[in-house]
Design an enzyme around this catalytic site. Structure first.
Site, PDB file in Angstrom:
ATOM      1  N   ARG A 107      78.417  97.627 -10.982  1.00  0.00           N
ATOM      2  CA  ARG A 107      78.517  96.474 -11.887  1.00  0.00           C
ATOM      3  C   ARG A 107      78.700  97.033 -13.293  1.00  0.00           C
ATOM      4  NH1 ARG A 107      75.016  91.003 -12.440  1.00  0.00           N
ATOM      5  NH2 ARG A 107      76.393  90.558 -10.688  1.00  0.00           N
ATOM      6  N   HIS A 134      84.627  88.928  -9.962  1.00  0.00           N
ATOM      7  CA  HIS A 134      83.344  89.025  -9.248  1.00  0.00           C
ATOM      8  C   HIS A 134      83.592  88.725  -7.770  1.00  0.00           C
ATOM      9  CE1 HIS A 134      79.188  89.203  -8.569  1.00  0.00           C
ATOM     10  NE2 HIS A 134      78.745  88.158  -9.242  1.00  0.00           N
ATOM     11  N   GLN A 137      80.734  87.664  -5.205  1.00  0.00           N
ATOM     12  CA  GLN A 137      80.322  86.274  -5.358  1.00  0.00           C
ATOM     13  C   GLN A 137      81.325  85.351  -4.670  1.00  0.00           C
ATOM     14  OE1 GLN A 137      77.426  85.004  -7.160  1.00  0.00           O
ATOM     15  NE2 GLN A 137      78.035  83.241  -5.908  1.00  0.00           N
ATOM     16  N   ASP A 222      80.359  78.036 -14.639  1.00  0.00           N
ATOM     17  CA  ASP A 222      79.617  79.275 -14.897  1.00  0.00           C
ATOM     18  C   ASP A 222      79.163  79.234 -16.357  1.00  0.00           C
ATOM     19  OD1 ASP A 222      78.605  81.876 -14.698  1.00  0.00           O
ATOM     20  OD2 ASP A 222      80.573  82.859 -14.698  1.00  0.00           O
ATOM     21  N   CYS A 262      77.557  80.288  -9.717  1.00  0.00           N
ATOM     22  CA  CYS A 262      77.143  81.597  -9.201  1.00  0.00           C
ATOM     23  C   CYS A 262      75.721  81.961  -9.630  1.00  0.00           C
ATOM     24  CB  CYS A 262      78.135  82.667  -9.645  1.00  0.00           C
ATOM     25  SG  CYS A 262      78.187  82.937 -11.430  1.00  0.00           S
ATOM     26  N   ARG A 290      75.083  85.419  -0.640  1.00  0.00           N
ATOM     27  CA  ARG A 290      75.381  86.752  -1.178  1.00  0.00           C
ATOM     28  C   ARG A 290      74.898  87.811  -0.200  1.00  0.00           C
ATOM     29  NH1 ARG A 290      76.093  87.592  -6.587  1.00  0.00           N
ATOM     30  NH2 ARG A 290      76.711  89.639  -5.867  1.00  0.00           N
TER      31      ARG A 290
HETATM   32  N1  NVA Z   1      80.351  85.204 -15.840  1.00  0.00           N
HETATM   33  C1  NVA Z   1      79.001  85.676 -15.688  1.00  0.00           C
HETATM   34  C2  NVA Z   1      78.622  85.785 -14.239  1.00  0.00           C
HETATM   35  C3  NVA Z   1      77.225  86.265 -13.985  1.00  0.00           C
HETATM   36  C4  NVA Z   1      76.906  86.445 -12.535  1.00  0.00           C
HETATM   37  C5  NVA Z   1      78.871  87.021 -16.393  1.00  0.00           C
HETATM   38  O1  NVA Z   1      79.789  87.835 -16.284  1.00  0.00           O
HETATM   39  O2  NVA Z   1      77.869  87.240 -17.059  1.00  0.00           O
HETATM   40  N1   CP Z   2      75.607  85.639  -9.429  1.00  0.00           N
HETATM   41  C1   CP Z   2      75.228  86.892  -9.718  1.00  0.00           C
HETATM   42  O1   CP Z   2      75.968  87.853  -9.583  1.00  0.00           O
HETATM   43  O2   CP Z   2      73.926  86.995 -10.120  1.00  0.00           O
HETATM   44  P1   CP Z   2      73.209  88.280 -10.728  1.00  0.00           P
HETATM   45  O3   CP Z   2      73.782  88.510 -12.104  1.00  0.00           O
HETATM   46  O4   CP Z   2      71.752  87.884 -10.774  1.00  0.00           O
HETATM   47  O5   CP Z   2      73.453  89.461  -9.843  1.00  0.00           O
END
Ligand code: NVA
Ligand code: CP
Length: 304
Positions: A107, A134, A137, A222, A262, A290
């Site tokens: 990540r 992502h 997800q 989101d 998500c 997930r």
């Molecule tokens: N768009 C959000 C998704 C978090 C799971 C981010 O990138 O922070």
């Molecule tokens: N939806 C998602 O990826 O959540 P986290 O940021 O908690 O991993």
């Protein structure tokens, strides 16, 4: 330093349509097996390294629990306490880590980081979220839609809010699963133009969220400020003020429309509490999936 031709999962489009369908079906099967107390352990003795350059609750817990349930082990690595945070090149880290483990989940911020890692890795690399997309997800979201409403092909999906990583993954899913995607976003927050082109006629851009929601089978949103955009929070709050998913917006949709997010969510910002906590919301199934979707992915990438 020889790399093998192993498969990676850096975007949803790293899977063919048939592979994605099979993976989602397997995820539901693993979910049923777990409910029946029949865990399978195809990854006994295998290790997943998890590199987190951003925060996470769901991704970390689902990958770690998933590896344990499949008989393997997961290793949490953060830049704070590895050499990654002290400037060791990503290429070198990939060469070293991939000689010791069976798969790597990352990540991070730039998509290029997961691409460079994969190019120097001997084992499958999984994108656990980048600024670009992502895909993990998205697997869970597709599984969730399938479990609640059946085949998504030909359905109308409406994305309301930021043209961000999740929006991009929906755009890739529209290509793979052939559904209509409407994106309603304010000016200046559009998704990537090349990706929009790649969707062909399947994806359209609108400004009015109420109009976009008409006849939707799925409405998703989101956060307005993603990880890494913390300083933009106030500006974004103002720009997205009329993009909250409310009951009035849900009422424009098809009578059997479901709502997805998500998570983590901000009630009173991108979604009204009455929507996310209401009867049309499937967000908790989505979060649980997930686990199942990624177990299917890990089995596909490591055991096969
Ligand atoms: N768009 C959000 C998704 C978090 C799971 C981010 O990138 O922070
Ligand atoms: N939806 C998602 O990826 O959540 P986290 O940021 O908690 O991993």
């Amino acid at each position: 330093n020889q790399q093998t031709d192993c498969r990676h999962f850096l975007t949803l489009l790293d899977l063919s349509r048939d592979e994605a369908r099979a993976l989602i079906a397997r995820a539901t099967e693993l979910k049923q097996q777990r409910a029946a107390g029949q865990d399978v352990k195809p990854l006994a003795g295998r290790t997943l390294a998890m590199i987190f350059e951003k925060s996470s609750t769901r991704t970390r817990v689902s990958f770690e629990a998933g590896m344990t349930q499949l008989g393997g082990h997961a290793l949490f690595l953060s830049p704070r306490d590895t050499q990654l945070g002290r400037g060791e090149p990503i290429e070198d880290s990939a060469r070293v880590i991939s000689r010791m483990v069976d798969a790597v989940m990352i990540r991070t911020f730039e998509q290029a980081t997961v691409e460079v890692f994969a190019a120097h890795s001997r084992v499958p690399v999984i994108n656990g979220l980048t600024d670009r997309c992502h895909p993990c997800q998205m697997l869970a979201d597709l599984q969730t839609f399938h479990e609640h409403r059946g085949d998504i092909q030909g359905k109308r999906v409406v994305w309301i809010g930021d043209g961000n990583n999740m929006c991009h993954s929906f755009m890739e899913a529209a290509q793979l699963f052939d559904f209509e995607l409407r994106v309603a976003c304010p000016e200046g927050f559009e998704p990537d133009a090349d990706l929009l082109d790649a969707c062909g006629g399947r994806c359209s851009l609108l400004r009015d969220p109420r109009e976009a929601a008409e006849g939707a089978h799925l409405i998703a949103t989101d956060v307005w400020a993603s990880m890494g955009q913390e300083e933009e929070q106030e500006r974004r709050k103002a720009a997205f003020a009329s993009y909250q998913v409310t009951d009035a917006i849900m009422d424009q949709a098809s009578a059997d429309a479901i709502f997805m997010h998500c998570l983590p969510a901000h009630r009173g910002e991108e979604v009204a509490a009455s929507v996310i906590d209401g009867p049309r919301s499937v967000v908790w199934d989505e979060a649980e999936n997930r686990l199942h979707a990624q177990k299917a992915l890990l089995e596909f990438l490591i055991a096969h």
